[in-house]
Write a protein that holds these residues in place. Sequence first.
Motif, short mmCIF file in Angstrom:
data_model
loop_
_atom_site.label_atom_id
_atom_site.label_comp_id
_atom_site.label_asym_id
_atom_site.label_seq_id
_atom_site.Cartn_x
_atom_site.Cartn_y
_atom_site.Cartn_z
N ASP A 131 0.82 -1.22 0.00
CA ASP A 131 0.00 0.00 0.00
C ASP A 131 0.85 1.26 0.00
N LEU A 132 2.03 1.23 0.64
CA LEU A 132 2.87 2.43 0.74
C LEU A 132 4.33 2.03 0.57
N PRO A 133 4.79 1.89 -0.68
CA PRO A 133 6.18 1.46 -0.89
C PRO A 133 7.22 2.57 -0.81
N VAL A 134 6.81 3.84 -0.95
CA VAL A 134 7.76 4.95 -0.97
C VAL A 134 7.59 5.77 0.30
N HIS A 135 8.71 6.07 0.96
CA HIS A 135 8.69 6.80 2.22
C HIS A 135 9.62 8.01 2.13
N ALA A 136 9.07 9.19 2.34
CA ALA A 136 9.87 10.41 2.40
C ALA A 136 10.22 10.64 3.87
N ASP A 137 11.27 10.03 4.33
CA ASP A 137 11.65 10.04 5.74
C ASP A 137 13.15 10.33 5.84
N PRO A 138 13.53 11.58 6.08
CA PRO A 138 14.96 11.93 6.15
C PRO A 138 15.72 11.14 7.22
N LEU A 139 15.07 10.89 8.37
CA LEU A 139 15.76 10.15 9.43
C LEU A 139 16.04 8.72 8.99
N LEU A 140 15.05 8.06 8.39
CA LEU A 140 15.26 6.70 7.91
C LEU A 140 16.34 6.68 6.83
N HIS A 141 16.31 7.66 5.92
CA HIS A 141 17.32 7.73 4.85
C HIS A 141 18.71 7.89 5.46
N ARG A 142 18.84 8.75 6.46
CA ARG A 142 20.14 8.97 7.10
C ARG A 142 20.62 7.70 7.81
N ARG A 143 19.72 7.03 8.51
CA ARG A 143 20.10 5.81 9.21
C ARG A 143 20.52 4.72 8.23
N LEU A 144 19.85 4.65 7.09
CA LEU A 144 20.24 3.67 6.08
C LEU A 144 21.61 4.00 5.49
N GLY A 145 21.87 5.30 5.27
CA GLY A 145 23.19 5.68 4.78
C GLY A 145 24.28 5.30 5.76
N GLN A 146 24.02 5.48 7.06
CA GLN A 146 25.00 5.09 8.08
C GLN A 146 25.19 3.58 8.10
N LEU A 147 24.10 2.84 7.91
CA LEU A 147 24.20 1.38 7.88
C LEU A 147 25.02 0.93 6.68
N HIS A 148 24.80 1.51 5.52
CA HIS A 148 25.60 1.16 4.35
C HIS A 148 27.08 1.48 4.59
N GLY A 149 27.35 2.60 5.27
CA GLY A 149 28.73 2.93 5.59
C GLY A 149 29.37 1.88 6.48
N ALA A 150 28.63 1.38 7.47
CA ALA A 150 29.16 0.35 8.35
C ALA A 150 29.36 -0.97 7.60
N LEU A 151 28.48 -1.28 6.66
CA LEU A 151 28.61 -2.51 5.89
C LEU A 151 29.77 -2.43 4.90
N ASP A 152 30.13 -1.22 4.52
CA ASP A 152 31.24 -1.03 3.61
C ASP A 152 32.59 -1.17 4.31
N ALA A 153 32.59 -1.05 5.64
CA ALA A 153 33.83 -1.10 6.41
C ALA A 153 34.03 -2.52 6.94
N GLU A 161 25.09 -4.19 13.01
CA GLU A 161 23.93 -4.75 13.71
C GLU A 161 23.21 -3.68 14.52
N SER A 162 23.96 -2.79 15.14
CA SER A 162 23.35 -1.72 15.93
C SER A 162 22.55 -0.78 15.03
N ARG A 163 23.13 -0.43 13.90
CA ARG A 163 22.43 0.48 12.99
C ARG A 163 21.22 -0.20 12.34
N LEU A 164 21.33 -1.49 12.05
CA LEU A 164 20.20 -2.22 11.50
C LEU A 164 19.03 -2.25 12.49
N ALA A 165 19.32 -2.35 13.77
CA ALA A 165 18.25 -2.38 14.78
C ALA A 165 17.42 -1.10 14.74
N PHE A 166 18.05 0.04 14.53
CA PHE A 166 17.31 1.30 14.47
C PHE A 166 16.58 1.46 13.14
#
Length: 308
Positions: A131-153, A161-166
């Motif tokens: 029903d709602l596949p697109v989310h305009a959520d800056p906080l979620l976008h920022r947290r995902l960017g941080q998670l990708h950064g951790a996965l890249d390291a 794991e900590s960032r994925l929990a949030f």
Amino acid sequence: MPRACPAPRRAVLYVPGVTNGAPTHQRPRTRVRAWRPGVAGIAEVFHAHFTDHAYPAHTHDTWDLMILDDGRVDFAVDRRRHGAAGTGAVVLLPPGVPHDGRTVNAEGFRKRVLYLDTRVLPERLTGAAVDLPVHADPLLHRRLGQLHGALDALGDPFEAESRLAFVRERLLSHLGAPAPVGGTPGRAAAPLAAALRELLDARIRDGLTLDEAAAVLHAHPTHLIRSFRRAYGLPPHTYLTGRRVERARRLLLAGARPAEVAPAVGFHDQAHLSRHFRRHLGVPPGRYAAAPARDRPPPPLGAPGSPR
């Protein structure tokens, strides 16, 4: 020996641009990079830049969680068309539901995707996601960017794991599912944070997963992290990295080589040690140990040899 953190298997694919059927001999127009991280719940990480690609209708057995870094994309989920544009869009596609995707203009789009299994999000939330596949959520976008950064390291699964929990907590709120309650009823945050610090101090070399810590301390992962940050001013993965760097300093000054120090204090390898050591102290571990005493940064307050 510390628990081994398997290096992600990465694949990078370059596809040259084509104009009227002929190669342009310019910079590749499509770039794809994928790997499987050693983090529970994440089946695959996928980064791509597409300018002329169209996905046929298909399904996944995982959740498809995408952040759009730039450009525009058009896609259908369960035969309903949607679009996403800009630098802040988050798209969540559920498992088992047909979807496609295509570029909209010549610039194409850049995206970063996580394929999440049902340990992260249950399949019962599929309807809400359709029903709602697109989310305009800056906080979620920022947290995902941080998670990708951790996965890249390499070698930072505890941070990932900590960032994925949030990220999971935020997605559950978007899908109308109640987030799990904080922790054991009546357990105050400060004693919980102190217990986690004792656990981290006892596992500096071997490390532990966030789920292991939560199980030992009978607390939900995000509640555990928030309690620790409130008590000590930094998240537990940052605290653990700092303790490893502190221990590495002592071993280096005692004459150990960086290649020996890295696994002895819980880092994945010498490159992982060097990256964090340089961030903390401004020099790589080899130069730190070789520097004259007057040129070294002072030891942390309370460490052997530091001023009281």
